[in-house]
Design a protein around this motif. Structure first.
Motif, short mmCIF file in Angstrom:
data_model
loop_
_atom_site.label_atom_id
_atom_site.label_comp_id
_atom_site.label_asym_id
_atom_site.label_seq_id
_atom_site.Cartn_x
_atom_site.Cartn_y
_atom_site.Cartn_z
N GLN A 1 57.12 8.77 111.45
CA GLN A 1 57.62 10.12 111.16
C GLN A 1 57.95 10.83 112.47
O GLN A 1 57.13 10.90 113.37
CB GLN A 1 56.57 10.90 110.37
N VAL A 2 59.17 11.35 112.53
CA VAL A 2 59.64 12.07 113.72
C VAL A 2 59.97 13.49 113.33
O VAL A 2 60.74 13.73 112.39
CB VAL A 2 60.91 11.40 114.30
N ARG B 1 72.63 4.88 119.31
CA ARG B 1 71.34 4.19 119.26
C ARG B 1 70.22 5.20 119.50
O ARG B 1 70.22 5.92 120.51
CB ARG B 1 71.30 3.08 120.31
N PHE B 2 69.27 5.27 118.58
CA PHE B 2 68.08 6.10 118.74
C PHE B 2 66.94 5.20 119.20
O PHE B 2 66.59 4.24 118.51
CB PHE B 2 67.69 6.76 117.42
N THR B 3 66.33 5.52 120.35
CA THR B 3 65.17 4.78 120.83
C THR B 3 63.98 5.72 120.86
O THR B 3 63.95 6.69 121.64
CB THR B 3 65.41 4.19 122.23
N LEU B 4 63.03 5.44 119.99
CA LEU B 4 61.85 6.30 119.85
C LEU B 4 60.70 5.78 120.68
O LEU B 4 60.36 4.58 120.65
CB LEU B 4 61.43 6.36 118.39
N THR B 5 60.09 6.67 121.45
CA THR B 5 58.83 6.39 122.14
C THR B 5 57.95 7.62 121.95
O THR B 5 58.46 8.71 121.60
CB THR B 5 59.06 6.14 123.64
N PRO B 6 56.64 7.51 122.12
CA PRO B 6 55.77 8.66 121.86
C PRO B 6 56.24 9.92 122.61
O PRO B 6 56.42 9.91 123.83
CB PRO B 6 54.41 8.19 122.37
N GLY B 7 56.52 10.99 121.83
CA GLY B 7 56.87 12.27 122.41
C GLY B 7 58.34 12.51 122.68
O GLY B 7 58.73 13.63 123.00
N GLU B 8 59.16 11.46 122.56
CA GLU B 8 60.59 11.69 122.84
C GLU B 8 61.48 10.68 122.13
O GLU B 8 61.02 9.62 121.67
CB GLU B 8 60.87 11.66 124.35
N VAL B 9 62.77 11.03 122.05
CA VAL B 9 63.76 10.11 121.52
C VAL B 9 64.95 10.09 122.48
O VAL B 9 65.39 11.14 122.97
CB VAL B 9 64.22 10.51 120.09
N GLN B 10 65.41 8.88 122.75
CA GLN B 10 66.60 8.71 123.59
C GLN B 10 67.78 8.37 122.69
O GLN B 10 67.68 7.49 121.83
CB GLN B 10 66.37 7.57 124.60
N ILE B 11 68.88 9.09 122.87
CA ILE B 11 70.09 8.87 122.06
C ILE B 11 71.18 8.37 123.00
O ILE B 11 71.55 9.06 123.96
CB ILE B 11 70.53 10.18 121.38
N VAL B 12 71.70 7.18 122.71
CA VAL B 12 72.68 6.55 123.59
C VAL B 12 73.92 6.18 122.78
O VAL B 12 73.82 5.63 121.67
CB VAL B 12 72.11 5.28 124.27
N VAL C 1 60.29 15.26 120.98
CA VAL C 1 60.03 15.30 119.54
C VAL C 1 58.55 15.06 119.30
O VAL C 1 57.81 14.66 120.22
CB VAL C 1 60.83 14.20 118.79
N GLU C 2 58.12 15.33 118.08
CA GLU C 2 56.75 14.98 117.69
C GLU C 2 56.78 13.58 117.11
O GLU C 2 57.31 13.37 116.01
CB GLU C 2 56.21 15.98 116.66
N TYR C 3 56.24 12.62 117.86
CA TYR C 3 56.21 11.23 117.39
C TYR C 3 55.11 10.50 118.14
O TYR C 3 55.05 10.54 119.38
CB TYR C 3 57.56 10.56 117.64
#
Length: 367
Positions: free
Chosen positions: A256-257, A283-294, A309-311
């Protein structure tokens, strides 16, 4: 037929019914508006055989009642071009209608009202009242996901469902799905599913204002009718079976993000500038606390955005059509949005925090 009417009294209902009238049609009479003039008032009707719009107008004076069809676009353009305070006199002379206003005079060809088609009479199976604002919101929440000229004709419209106290709209084009619902206690014990064609949905959204005025909805086997104080709208329904949307909704998503909608939207807008123009993949790359959009494109250009983000889950990389994501973010009006995810190959469920009635499903892309 002869009557006198203020310009504005004729222009407003004429604009309403013109939305149902096709300018180019194999039947010339379908390019016309039907004027039914009686001592009680004037009724204007427009139809393309799929939808029908009826609106009323009040004349200053009805000299001679009658019925006739007049070219809709030409009459509309004439009314628009005349000064606001104009008073029009419409008079039948033989097969022509003379439109006079001040020192201006227009002669329009007419066709017999007896040849004008009407939607066949039908009986409503489910009837209820709903406010203009509620109905408009249900359609605005979901209509962007309707298919357009898809060979699966049942997707080229909006599912309208009455389900035992709940009113629901659903739209999908096979790549994304939008669902919106509201409680409607007066429909308790009633169940009905119909598909309103795309043109009918767009016309209703054009006509309905966002206020609390109640309107009457009547749903039959093959038609739907909406009766407003200003107009009456009828539409044939799409004869087909809508996909079971409940099976499409992701269940038991493990990730959940939570993100600020405006921040996520702005990042997607910027990334989309350098996405592939045809496939719009990001491309969405999710890691704890953030998302990278490329985003990348065939010219080897790249856009990269990182937002907080909250993740707290495991790292995940997933691709989306950025246009589909932006459609959802533009429709939601909440401060926070939640994306429910499972893995790179599973659909994402998106909802706004504090807006439980609307749910959105976006299929992933392989990039």
């Amino acid at each position: 037929m002869q009557f006198i009417i203020d310009r504005d009294s004729l222009l407003k209902p004429l604009q309403m019914v013109s939305g149902a009238i096709e300018r180019r049609h194999t039947l010339p009479i379908l390019s016309n508006v039907l004027l039914d003039v009686s001592v009680d008032g004037i009724t204007l009707t427009g139809t393309d055989l799929e939808i029908e719009l009826v609106a009323g107008a009040i004349a200053q004076q009805v000299i001679t009642p009658g019925r006739v069809t007049i070219p809709a676009k030409k009459l509309l353009d004439i009314c628009r071009s005349l000064p606001e305070a104009s008073v029009l006199q419409l008079t039948m002379q033989g097969d022509n209608c003379i439109v006079a206003a001040g020192k201006s005079k227009f002669t329009l060809a007419t066709l017999s009202a007896n040849d004008y088609p009407n939607l066949e009479s039908w009986q409503g199976e489910v009837e209820f009242d709903v406010s203009r604002a509620q109905l408009r919101k249900l359609m605005e929440d979901t209509s962007f996901s309707m298919a357009n000229q898809d060979v699966r004709y049942y997707l080229n419209g909006l599912l309208f469902e009455v389900d035992n106290g709940t009113l629901r709209t659903v739209a999908t084009d096979g790549h994304r799905l939008a669902l919106s619902s509201m409680e409607l206690p007066q429909t308790a014990g009633q169940q009905k599913q119909v598909i309103i064609p795309r043109k009918g949905v767009l016309e209703l959204m054009r006509l309905l204002s966002s206020d609390d005025q109640l309107i009457r909805l009547s749903v039959g086997q093959n038609h739907i009718r909406l009766i407003d104080s200003l107009f009456s709208f009828s539409s044939k329904l799409i004869d087909g079976r809508f996909p079971d949307y409940r099976r499409v909704l992701p269940r038991n998503s493990s990730k959940q993000v939570t993100a600020h909608r405006s921040v996520l939207k702005d990042a997607c807008v910027r990334a989309s500038i350098l996405s592939n123009e045809k496939y719009r993949g990001v491309r969405f790359t999710l890691t704890p606390g953030e998302v990278q959009i490329v985003a990348n494109n065939p010219e080897h250009e790249q856009a990269e955005e990182i937002i907080e983000v909250e993740y707290q889950g495991d790292s995940l990389e997933i691709g989306f059509n950025v246009g589909y994501v932006l459609d959802v973010l533009n429709t939601l009006n909440t401060d926070l949005v939640v994306m429910h995810l499972s893995d790179a190959n599973s659909s994402s469920l998106v909802e706004g925090v504090g807006n439980p009635g609307a749910l959105y499903v976006v299929m992933p892309m392989r990039l």
